[in-house]
Scaffold this motif. Structure first.
Motif, PDB file in Angstrom:
ATOM      1  N   VAL A   1       0.873  -1.179   0.000  1.00 20.10           N
ATOM      2  CA  VAL A   1       0.000   0.000   0.000  1.00 20.10           C
ATOM      3  C   VAL A   1       0.906   1.224   0.000  1.00 20.10           C
ATOM      4  O   VAL A   1       1.566   1.525   0.996  1.00 20.10           O
ATOM      5  CB  VAL A   1      -0.929   0.013   1.228  1.00 20.10           C
ATOM      6  CG1 VAL A   1      -1.701   1.333   1.300  1.00 20.10           C
ATOM      7  CG2 VAL A   1      -1.903  -1.161   1.173  1.00 20.10           C
ATOM      8  N   ASN A   2       0.945   1.909  -1.134  1.00 18.32           N
ATOM      9  CA  ASN A   2       1.830   3.059  -1.262  1.00 18.32           C
ATOM     10  C   ASN A   2       1.279   4.278  -0.532  1.00 18.32           C
ATOM     11  O   ASN A   2       0.080   4.574  -0.626  1.00 18.32           O
ATOM     12  CB  ASN A   2       1.976   3.448  -2.741  1.00 18.32           C
ATOM     13  CG  ASN A   2       2.786   2.432  -3.523  1.00 18.32           C
ATOM     14  OD1 ASN A   2       3.800   1.917  -3.038  1.00 18.32           O
ATOM     15  ND2 ASN A   2       2.346   2.139  -4.732  1.00 18.32           N
ATOM     16  N   GLY A   3       2.167   4.982   0.157  1.00 12.58           N
ATOM     17  CA  GLY A   3       1.800   6.280   0.695  1.00 12.58           C
ATOM     18  C   GLY A   3       1.335   7.161  -0.453  1.00 12.58           C
ATOM     19  O   GLY A   3       1.958   7.189  -1.516  1.00 12.58           O
TER      20      GLY A   3
ATOM     21  N   TYR B   1       1.476  11.729   2.643  1.00 13.67           N
ATOM     22  CA  TYR B   1       0.816  10.407   2.589  1.00 13.67           C
ATOM     23  C   TYR B   1      -0.591  10.442   3.189  1.00 13.67           C
ATOM     24  O   TYR B   1      -1.165   9.400   3.495  1.00 13.67           O
ATOM     25  CB  TYR B   1       1.659   9.330   3.299  1.00 13.67           C
ATOM     26  CG  TYR B   1       3.063   9.197   2.775  1.00 13.67           C
ATOM     27  CD1 TYR B   1       3.346   9.321   1.421  1.00 13.67           C
ATOM     28  CD2 TYR B   1       4.141   8.936   3.634  1.00 13.67           C
ATOM     29  CE1 TYR B   1       4.639   9.207   0.930  1.00 13.67           C
ATOM     30  CE2 TYR B   1       5.436   8.809   3.150  1.00 13.67           C
ATOM     31  CZ  TYR B   1       5.675   8.952   1.805  1.00 13.67           C
ATOM     32  OH  TYR B   1       6.952   8.821   1.332  1.00 13.67           O
TER      33      TYR B   1
ATOM     34  N   ALA C   1      -3.994   1.868  -9.671  1.00 10.20           N
ATOM     35  CA  ALA C   1      -3.169   2.454  -8.601  1.00 10.20           C
ATOM     36  C   ALA C   1      -2.680   3.850  -8.971  1.00 10.20           C
ATOM     37  O   ALA C   1      -1.788   4.397  -8.332  1.00 10.20           O
ATOM     38  CB  ALA C   1      -1.986   1.540  -8.307  1.00 10.20           C
TER      39      ALA C   1
ATOM     40  N   ARG D   1       0.092  20.584  -8.724  1.00  6.30           N
ATOM     41  CA  ARG D   1      -0.842  19.623  -9.305  1.00  6.30           C
ATOM     42  C   ARG D   1      -1.972  19.362  -8.314  1.00  6.30           C
ATOM     43  O   ARG D   1      -1.805  19.473  -7.111  1.00  6.30           O
ATOM     44  CB  ARG D   1      -0.138  18.292  -9.595  1.00  6.30           C
ATOM     45  CG  ARG D   1       0.904  18.386 -10.694  1.00  6.30           C
ATOM     46  CD  ARG D   1       1.419  17.015 -11.077  1.00  6.30           C
ATOM     47  NE  ARG D   1       1.868  16.242  -9.927  1.00  6.30           N
ATOM     48  CZ  ARG D   1       1.999  14.919  -9.922  1.00  6.30           C
ATOM     49  NH1 ARG D   1       1.713  14.221 -11.004  1.00  6.30           N
ATOM     50  NH2 ARG D   1       2.417  14.287  -8.848  1.00  6.30           N
TER      51      ARG D   1
ATOM     52  N   GLY E   1       0.730  -1.047  -4.998  1.00  7.73           N
ATOM     53  CA  GLY E   1       1.766  -1.208  -6.012  1.00  7.73           C
ATOM     54  C   GLY E   1       2.349  -2.605  -5.997  1.00  7.73           C
ATOM     55  O   GLY E   1       2.255  -3.331  -5.004  1.00  7.73           O
TER      56      GLY E   1
ATOM     57  N   HIS F   1      13.529   5.133  -1.385  1.00 12.88           N
ATOM     58  CA  HIS F   1      12.800   6.203  -2.088  1.00 12.88           C
ATOM     59  C   HIS F   1      13.332   6.339  -3.521  1.00 12.88           C
ATOM     60  O   HIS F   1      12.567   6.587  -4.448  1.00 12.88           O
ATOM     61  CB  HIS F   1      12.986   7.550  -1.374  1.00 12.88           C
ATOM     62  CG  HIS F   1      12.056   7.791  -0.226  1.00 12.88           C
ATOM     63  ND1 HIS F   1      10.693   7.831  -0.377  1.00 12.88           N
ATOM     64  CD2 HIS F   1      12.290   8.030   1.089  1.00 12.88           C
ATOM     65  CE1 HIS F   1      10.125   8.088   0.804  1.00 12.88           C
ATOM     66  NE2 HIS F   1      11.071   8.203   1.712  1.00 12.88           N
TER      67      HIS F   1
ATOM     68  N   ALA G   1       8.597   1.444  -0.537  1.00 10.79           N
ATOM     69  CA  ALA G   1       8.718   1.090  -1.958  1.00 10.79           C
ATOM     70  C   ALA G   1       8.613  -0.416  -2.221  1.00 10.79           C
ATOM     71  O   ALA G   1       8.982  -0.879  -3.290  1.00 10.79           O
ATOM     72  CB  ALA G   1      10.008   1.659  -2.545  1.00 10.79           C
TER      73      ALA G   1
ATOM     74  N   ASP H   1       2.942   7.272  -8.922  1.00 12.72           N
ATOM     75  CA  ASP H   1       3.636   7.412  -7.647  1.00 12.72           C
ATOM     76  C   ASP H   1       5.141   7.192  -7.724  1.00 12.72           C
ATOM     77  O   ASP H   1       5.805   7.187  -6.702  1.00 12.72           O
ATOM     78  CB  ASP H   1       3.008   6.477  -6.608  1.00 12.72           C
ATOM     79  CG  ASP H   1       1.659   7.021  -6.147  1.00 12.72           C
ATOM     80  OD1 ASP H   1       1.565   8.244  -5.950  1.00 12.72           O
ATOM     81  OD2 ASP H   1       0.712   6.234  -6.007  1.00 12.72           O
ATOM     82  N   TYR H   2       5.644   7.004  -8.942  1.00 18.33           N
ATOM     83  CA  TYR H   2       7.101   6.885  -9.094  1.00 18.33           C
ATOM     84  C   TYR H   2       7.641   8.293  -9.335  1.00 18.33           C
ATOM     85  O   TYR H   2       8.084   8.629 -10.418  1.00 18.33           O
ATOM     86  CB  TYR H   2       7.432   5.967 -10.260  1.00 18.33           C
ATOM     87  CG  TYR H   2       7.350   4.496  -9.939  1.00 18.33           C
ATOM     88  CD1 TYR H   2       8.487   3.690 -10.031  1.00 18.33           C
ATOM     89  CD2 TYR H   2       6.167   3.904  -9.529  1.00 18.33           C
ATOM     90  CE1 TYR H   2       8.425   2.337  -9.745  1.00 18.33           C
ATOM     91  CE2 TYR H   2       6.095   2.553  -9.233  1.00 18.33           C
ATOM     92  CZ  TYR H   2       7.222   1.775  -9.340  1.00 18.33           C
ATOM     93  OH  TYR H   2       7.163   0.440  -9.049  1.00 18.33           O
ATOM     94  N   VAL H   3       7.609   9.128  -8.298  1.00 16.67           N
ATOM     95  CA  VAL H   3       7.837  10.554  -8.486  1.00 16.67           C
ATOM     96  C   VAL H   3       9.303  10.964  -8.343  1.00 16.67           C
ATOM     97  O   VAL H   3       9.684  12.035  -8.807  1.00 16.67           O
ATOM     98  CB  VAL H   3       6.965  11.396  -7.519  1.00 16.67           C
ATOM     99  CG1 VAL H   3       5.498  11.269  -7.898  1.00 16.67           C
ATOM    100  CG2 VAL H   3       7.171  10.978  -6.083  1.00 16.67           C
TER     101      VAL H   3
ATOM    102  N   SER I   1       6.704   1.828  -5.784  1.00 18.08           N
ATOM    103  CA  SER I   1       6.568   3.290  -5.903  1.00 18.08           C
ATOM    104  C   SER I   1       7.877   3.880  -5.400  1.00 18.08           C
ATOM    105  O   SER I   1       8.832   3.153  -5.134  1.00 18.08           O
ATOM    106  CB  SER I   1       5.413   3.808  -5.030  1.00 18.08           C
ATOM    107  OG  SER I   1       5.753   3.734  -3.654  1.00 18.08           O
ATOM    108  N   THR I   2       7.904   5.203  -5.262  1.00 20.15           N
ATOM    109  CA  THR I   2       9.043   5.822  -4.565  1.00 20.15           C
ATOM    110  C   THR I   2       8.595   6.350  -3.199  1.00 20.15           C
ATOM    111  O   THR I   2       9.218   7.242  -2.632  1.00 20.15           O
ATOM    112  CB  THR I   2       9.674   6.953  -5.415  1.00 20.15           C
ATOM    113  OG1 THR I   2       8.669   7.928  -5.726  1.00 20.15           O
ATOM    114  CG2 THR I   2      10.258   6.418  -6.707  1.00 20.15           C
ATOM    115  N   ASN I   3       7.504   5.787  -2.705  1.00 24.66           N
ATOM    116  CA  ASN I   3       6.934   6.235  -1.426  1.00 24.66           C
ATOM    117  C   ASN I   3       7.013   5.146  -0.354  1.00 24.66           C
ATOM    118  O   ASN I   3       7.200   3.970  -0.664  1.00 24.66           O
ATOM    119  CB  ASN I   3       5.451   6.587  -1.622  1.00 24.66           C
ATOM    120  CG  ASN I   3       5.257   7.773  -2.540  1.00 24.66           C
ATOM    121  OD1 ASN I   3       6.205   8.495  -2.837  1.00 24.66           O
ATOM    122  ND2 ASN I   3       4.040   7.971  -2.996  1.00 24.66           N
ATOM    123  N   HIS I   4       6.771   5.562   0.876  1.00 26.17           N
ATOM    124  CA  HIS I   4       6.634   4.590   1.966  1.00 26.17           C
ATOM    125  C   HIS I   4       5.448   3.664   1.696  1.00 26.17           C
ATOM    126  O   HIS I   4       4.546   4.012   0.924  1.00 26.17           O
ATOM    127  CB  HIS I   4       6.372   5.314   3.300  1.00 26.17           C
ATOM    128  CG  HIS I   4       7.525   6.139   3.768  1.00 26.17           C
ATOM    129  ND1 HIS I   4       7.470   6.896   4.910  1.00 26.17           N
ATOM    130  CD2 HIS I   4       8.762   6.321   3.241  1.00 26.17           C
ATOM    131  CE1 HIS I   4       8.626   7.521   5.073  1.00 26.17           C
ATOM    132  NE2 HIS I   4       9.421   7.187   4.070  1.00 26.17           N
TER     133      HIS I   4
END
Lengths: 534, 534
Positions: free
Chosen positions: A347-349, A354, A435, A447, A457, B301, B343, B421-423, B460-463
């Protein structure tokens, strides 16, 4: 029996039937709780004198999907908890971790993973209970059957699939499912339930044998419909039981909830588990029952978050049946685990800080069908607007032309995924779209989220190599050394210890196994994977 | 002292110095093991009478990266094991799971995660040890300091970063690092080491205060070079210690290994931990020492698998230092955990039957620099051939024009990632390329791997929101209820119990907290994330 029904409901970790109905839709609760429905929740769960072992597998059920299921129920539906977490938090439970490497790979498939449990030995990917050189390995089910215990195997996959089969069969290739069905006939488990009628049906088997007849002739009740399974005739029978409810795998729980014709024919995993326990617990010596929520794995291969969450939910409801059984039969050990990771479920933030994460996870809730069903409706000739309509019908999300093009492209035979390992298509693309929220540029250059979608993800459409959860409780649980990190082979040792059996299978080293590795070609592997999850 | 050196080597779970040299390159072992280098391995590790608590955090260190580190060392380097797994398998260890939700989100950031540990209370993402309405929360470090224990904080991030700071500071915004440095000056921990000199340096601070001077005036040894830290002058001093070795975060272990000028200036985490233990253990009452491998999170990240593996390796080497300390000081409790997932780190099954998985994981080994360093060399004006040359120089992989275009595109300000979410870019694209083998079509329609690359995938690049590992051992470990699933807030309770402290902070519910949620805009969040990992 009203009270028993009430107790049953309490077992669902504080989830009332009313809440369940709200969550799952009318019909779902009846599908799940036949006992409660009939006011007979304790039916068959009388105390037996034997020692039982329930081995509950979530196939390809990494930590992420368990938590996702828990989060959906506690944070989205407002339930008080889940059975899984109640046991994970119980001071009397044993909590550990398990490594899953096979002999040929740091990432296992379900076959050698299940072999480690059933024999204590590592073998090659795709091999049943045998060493790479073909020497058969004695399984825990063979060992306990010799001593007079009952054996049961229950799954939502084809019963001939790797996880149940590796406790009985010695085939060198897990895809030899015709032969595996025959191996069951020789072994004669007291209970065998799941999907896969095509490997029993004479019109579908290569050798044209009628295995349904053969099982019946061997003294089995053979059932193929839920009503027949739940009939008093089947319940009161003292025969062994073969229940095969679908041609291939049983349907995802998600699809059974939303398609009445499926839930009419196919029993739920809790229902099958309840019947299986009633049957095997009649053996005065005791039993081994393997129960598998086998399609969490398939949903994860397909990057289908909602199907994975709901099949994990069904595993959690199965734990409620087991809780009820334990009340009557405290001399029962329960082991809950998964055979391997799959697709890095996370589960992505979501959003700044987040803080949109919970809202995003909620967005899976309106989805009415698994990717398996959606894919069945999509054709590679579909126009973009047809793709958009079909996707919206099942998911409620109106996707963009660009996204529809992505799905269209992913259905073409020459499709080359951006990630090389996202090979199961168009599933992986649909998973990514679900997602992915849509953002618009603001005048200040920032944005803003225009359309909020989900946030689960995946790392690929393949298994992954990280350790798996290991939970055990009940009889003798604190004597088996399962409260730490163990290798998957240790579970055989622990089960032998539980039953007072001393047995050591032969082993091979990775080096000794190398000459026997006959890795499939990419094309053969692709065909295997198609067969695997479909 | 030869024997002590030998013991030290044995502590490395069977890794000899020779093997270490082979793995890490000459110089690395000396960087790591100052004690062994000087033949003084037990220096300073005399037995103290106090009760110690070492709290070791792998920031953003999900299960996958721990296993990846273990697999690299056992399957790729052929080592016998790792310190982490040795303790996970030890019957005397307590093994559990920990949930990480914050008050505002099912996915936490490091600030409220660390606050749950230090105060037992959930707060909002980005908030230090305070309730959402601003009421300060008393931390475990404040509680033990009042009773005369020593306090130490060691990290590879800026010392003003969330994980250490939340044990001392009550700022409502984790990015207020100037103020957090000032909070440390008021609190006066006995040891404070890591990066972040820009928040101490008068020429960089907004208020132009010279915090180095202020710490020195308050009775601190202030050091900024490894040689000075490891000097006998510093070691023998009875003053408190401030060590700040880099302007922002300390470099990744991967970069310190490959750039002698970095390892000359910056001590390793094991070195800092060794010195910190020598200092805080002088307190006869005892101590709390938090040690953080803080950049595993940053590497994740950035989807930078190899940097993440090596920073986790450094955490494992830190465990070896702790093992040695425990020999002299058995009245020490060790807690090892991570604050949140990041991630969805997963070693993907690779190739047919997943049999190429081990080979693929090996492919990260020749990489000579983190994405942080590679990104520092790339410019958005680079030609494709420049991008290819730079990437090949650091990774050995010659990428295709198409792949170089992907990196080029990801460096442009208007880049829109395929996954929303791959920011963090071009990091995520580089991570995908390194996890993507190149296949060619065969004449029979099949495919063959032309270029084998790695296989670590990210969600993703998130938690991410899944539970984290919880390992504890040493003094009183079996009395604290850490051998099961616990909420992260429970760790405060366990630490209080360990020290015999009774304290309850006030709490707020999610509903009460809502009016105080002031979520950053996407642009503010992007700036925070840039500040966060750079």
């Amino acid at each position: 029996m009203k009270k028993a029904g009430g107790d049953y409901e309490k077992n669902l970790a504080g989830v009332s039937r009313r809440e369940m109905l709200k969550i799952m839709g009318a019909g779902a609760i009846c599908t799940l709780l036949p006992g409660a429905r009939h006011g007979e929740s304790s039916e068959g769960f009388s105390t037996s004198g034997g020692e039982g072992l329930i081995f509950l597998v979530g196939d390809g059920m990494p930590l992420g999907v368990i938590k996702g299921m828990h989060q959906i129920r506690t944070k989205v539906y407002g339930e008080k908890g889940t059975n899984f977490y109640a046991r994970m938090k119980d001071p009397n439970s044993m909590v550990g971790y398990m490594s899953t490497d096979s002999l040929s790979s740091i990432v296992t498939d379900s076959a050698p993973a299940s072999v480690t449990w059933s024999t204590g030995v590592k073998t090659l990917n795709r091999v049943m209970a045998s060493l790479p050189d073909g020497r058969p390995l004695k399984t825990i089910m063979e060992l306990v059957k010799e001593q007079g215990y009952a054996c049961g195997l229950v799954t939502t996959t084809r019963v001939t699939h790797a996880t149940p089969a590796a406790w009985v069969s010695h085939q060198l290739q897990r895809d030899a499912e015709d032969e595996i069905a025959m191996d069951y006939l020789k072994f004669k488990p007291e209970v065998l339930m799941g999907g896969g009628s095509r490997f029993f049906d004479p019109s579908r088997r290569k050798d044209k044998s009628d295995l349904f007849k053969a099982f019946a002739d061997s003294g089995y009740d053979v059932v193929s419909e839920k009503a027949h399974l739940l009939s008093s005739e089947t319940l009161s029978s003292s025969k062994s039981l073969l229940g095969v409810f679908s041609s291939s795998h049983m349907s995802y729980y998600l699809d059974r909830i939303h398609q009445p014709e499926l839930s009419k024919k196919q029993p739920s995993l809790p229902e099958m588990t309840r019947i299986a326990l009633q049957k095997v617990s009649k053996n005065p010596k005791g039993f081994v029952l393997q129960v598998e929520a086998g399609r969490i794995d398939h949903a994860n291969h397909s990057n289908d978050a909602w199907a994975a969450i709901l099949d994990t939910f069904e595993l959690d409801l199965t734990l409620a049946v087991i809780e009820e059984y334990l009340k009557f039969n405290p001399k029962t050990l329960v082991i809950v685990t998964s055979d391997h990771g799959n697709a890095g479920w996370g589960v992505n933030g979501t959003g700044p800080e987040y803080n949109d994460s919970t809202e995003a996870l909620k967005k899976y809730q309106p989805i009415k069908a698994s990717f398996e069903v959606i894919k069945g409706r999509l054709k590679k000739e579909n126009s973009l607007s047809e793709i958009k309509d079909i996707f919206e019908h099942f998911t409620t999300f109106r996707i963009t032309d660009e996204e529809a093009s992505m799905i269209q492209a992913a259905m073409q035979p020459d499709f080359k995924p951006f990630h090389g390992d996202y090979v199961i298509q168009p599933d992986a693309v649909m998973g990514m779209i679900l997602a992915h929220s849509l953002y618009a540029k603001k005048s200040d250059g920032g944005r803003v989220a225009q359309v909020r979608r989900g946030n689960v993800g995946f790392t690929s459409t393949n298994h992954t190599g990280e350790d798996q959860i290991l939970l055990s409780y009940g009889y003798k649980a604190n004597q088996l050394g399962l409260n730490r990190h163990v290798d998957n082979t240790y579970l055989f040792t622990a089960m032998c210890k539980y039953f007072g059996i001393q047995y050591q299978n032969p082993t091979m080293t990775e080096e000794e196994a190398k000459p026997f590795i006959k890795t499939a070609s990419l094309e053969e592997w692709r065909r295997h994977m198609e067969l695997h999850i479909a």
